[in-house]
Write a protein that holds these residues in place. Structure first.
Motif, short mmCIF file in Angstrom:
data_model
loop_
_atom_site.label_atom_id
_atom_site.label_comp_id
_atom_site.label_asym_id
_atom_site.label_seq_id
_atom_site.Cartn_x
_atom_site.Cartn_y
_atom_site.Cartn_z
N UNK B 56 0.83 -1.20 0.00
CA UNK B 56 0.00 0.00 0.00
C UNK B 56 0.87 1.25 0.00
N UNK B 88 -7.71 -2.84 0.38
CA UNK B 88 -8.73 -2.51 1.37
C UNK B 88 -8.79 -1.04 1.74
N UNK B 89 -8.00 -0.21 1.08
CA UNK B 89 -8.05 1.23 1.34
C UNK B 89 -8.00 1.98 0.02
N UNK B 90 -8.51 3.18 0.03
CA UNK B 90 -8.58 3.97 -1.22
C UNK B 90 -7.30 4.78 -1.38
N UNK B 91 -6.19 4.05 -1.55
CA UNK B 91 -4.88 4.65 -1.79
C UNK B 91 -4.23 3.86 -2.92
N UNK B 92 -3.18 4.40 -3.55
CA UNK B 92 -2.49 3.64 -4.60
C UNK B 92 -1.75 2.44 -4.02
N UNK B 93 -1.88 1.30 -4.71
CA UNK B 93 -1.20 0.07 -4.30
C UNK B 93 -0.19 -0.34 -5.37
N UNK B 145 -20.74 -5.67 0.66
CA UNK B 145 -21.01 -4.72 1.73
C UNK B 145 -20.59 -3.28 1.44
N UNK B 146 -19.78 -3.07 0.40
CA UNK B 146 -19.34 -1.70 0.10
C UNK B 146 -20.39 -0.90 -0.66
N UNK B 192 -24.06 3.31 -5.06
CA UNK B 192 -23.17 4.31 -4.47
C UNK B 192 -22.16 3.60 -3.60
N UNK B 194 -19.54 4.33 -0.88
CA UNK B 194 -19.11 5.39 0.04
C UNK B 194 -17.59 5.46 0.13
N UNK B 195 -16.92 4.31 0.04
CA UNK B 195 -15.47 4.27 0.23
C UNK B 195 -14.72 5.05 -0.84
N UNK B 197 -16.61 7.36 -2.87
CA UNK B 197 -17.47 8.52 -3.14
C UNK B 197 -17.88 8.61 -4.60
#
Lengths: 174, 292
Positions: B56, B88-93, B145-146, B192, B194-195, B197
């Motif tokens: 990550x 699992x996160x909205x960052x560059x991997x 679930x997202x 939609x 949310x993670x 937007x």
């Protein structure tokens, strides 16, 4: 009289705008996933903590007394505390625990980016009380040996996440 | 001397040179499902294994030596990897793959540019619009679930406003509205996440027609004709059955031809009188016998 009423109204409006700004800051944050990731490793992490009578975050003394206006600053500072010190100082060898810590750390990085936007919009002011609370946490951390301090702080993530959840309840998506 | 120099590479056989690194790394990401693919490494008939690792943005900034093995593909034998559970996160991997053959490993191939899940393609959700009596019900595609859903529904009449309902769980039927009779209702939905937007586009509108409270004319006519038929056919059947039963249980007696009387009743009566007088003369002496 009119001037004081006008001033009071302006202060009230600014405070509301500030609070709403805080609430807008974390609207996109999927806290549920971060909490779930921690719950899966909580037992393993906390079982290794040998200093049960010491706390880093001092939840009852530090976090609970944070005023709404200081929430953004304290959140930003504690995120930096975890990313700059805790995650770096903790050496995790178990791949499954490492995956969950990575998930939490990268989520914190995303949250920090969101708060950075708020800071650029001057919605994240750092006052004296926020600075004091941050210093207490760092002082508590410094009193322990690095690895023990990092492990204990990891174990207290549920306290930090619950505090974030309480203070940054998102408004419905527009 | 020049021969010696040309032979050096052959003497110093490097494992990396023997096993080529996987090429053409790419990501296909749709509805927050991320698939990393690459060109397969061919080494004759050998089965090549692949190892996938990720990093990550946090790791790349603060601890660049840390690479984490993918949860599903370390190792794998196919040239693709579902990395959904790893991102699992909205960052560059950063993502890297290498080939493995026995104890030999290739060099790492790194995906360029790094992958951020906010670039996923969001498609309009599948939905099933049904009527449950007077209730308008919609069932949405389960995307995990997202995902949340915005469901817009309206009565198809001029000037009627659109309603919007936010649905947070999919796969379960959701009641939208109690419909009015003889009306057409339309529904469309979008997702939609949310993670990241972002919304998907709206799906095509699906419309359902609510039937009236009185029976349609065709149904009423059919029911009337059927009723009349029943009113005629049933008594007729009963009467016919009765006759059949009577003839089968108590059939009528038929006289033989020799006993059939063809003369008129008056002649029969006059013939009978003559017979009686003749019978009376013959019978008398018997009666006198009984008297004495």
């Amino acid at each position: 009289m009119k001037a004081s009423l006008w001033l009071l109204g302006t202060v009230f409006l600014l405070s509301s705008a500030h609070t709403l700004g805080l609430r807008r800051c974390l609207i996109a944050m999927d806290m549920r996933h971060v909490g779930e990731s921690f719950q899966q490793i909580k037992g393993a992490i906390q079982a290794q903590d040998t200093f049960q009578n010491v706390t880093i975050l001092s939840a009852s003394g530090t976090l609970h007394s944070i005023k709404p206006l200081d929430v953004c600053c304290v959140t930003k500072n504690l995120l930096a505390f975890y990313m700059n010190r805790v995650f770096k100082d903790h050496q995790e060898l178990n791949p499954q625990i490492l995956r969950k810590i990575s998930s939490i750390a990268n989520s914190f990085l995303y949250m920090q980016k969101v708060l950075q936007q708020c800071q650029e919009q001057r919605l994240c002011h750092c006052g004296e009380e926020a600075a004091n609370a941050t210093r207490i946490v760092h002082d508590n951390y410094n009193q322990l040996e690095v690895r023990s301090a990092a492990l204990k702080s990891l174990g207290e993530l549920d306290v930090f996440l619950a505090w974030i959840d309480r203070n940054h309840q998102g408004t419905p998506a527009s | 001397m020049w021969l010696f120099y040309t032979l050096i590479p052959c003497l110093l056989i490097d494992e990396v040179v023997l096993l080529p690194a996987p090429q053409n790394l790419s990501i296909q990401s749709t509805n927050m499902k991320h698939l990393l693919t690459w060109s397969p490494v061919i080494m004759g008939e050998e089965t090549i294994h692949y190892s996938v690792e990720y990093q990550g943005e946090y790791e790349s900034l603060f601890m660049s030596h840390i690479w984490i093995p993918s949860s599903r593909c370390s190792p794998t034998t196919v040239p693709e990897c579902d990395i959904t559970d790893d991102i699992t996160a909205t960052v560059p991997y950063n993502l890297r793959v290498r080939a493995i053959l026995s104890s030999h490993t290739s060099a790492w191939s790194i995906l360029k540019p790094p992958f951020n899940r906010n670039s996923t393609i969001l498609t309009p959700p599948g939905m099933e619009v049904t009527k449950d009596g007077f209730h308008l019900v919609v069932k949405l595609e389960d995307l995990g679930p997202l995902f949340e859903f915005l469901v817009a529904y309206w009565r198809r009449e001029p000037g009627v406003k659109e309603h919007v309902k936010i649905v947070k769980s999919s796969g379960i039927p959701v009641h939208l509205e109690t419909m009015e009779p003889v009306a057409v209702y339309c529904v469309k939905a979008q997702t939609f996440v949310r993670a990241i937007e972002r919304h998907s586009a709206f799906s095509q509108a699906e419309c359902v027609k609510m039937q009236g409270e009185t029976l349609p004319l065709a149904l009423a006519l059919f029911a009337f004709v059927g009723f009349m038929l029943i009113l005629v056919v049933v008594p007729l059947s009963i009467w016919k059955m009765g006759r059949l039963l009577r003839y089968s249980c108590c059939p009528g007696v038929v006289l033989p031809d020799t006993l059939k009387i063809t003369n008129s009743p008056q002649k029969l009566i006059s013939c009978r009188r003559e017979e009686v007088e003749a019978c009376a003369t013959t019978v008398l002496p018997s009666e006198e016998l009984f008297r004495t």
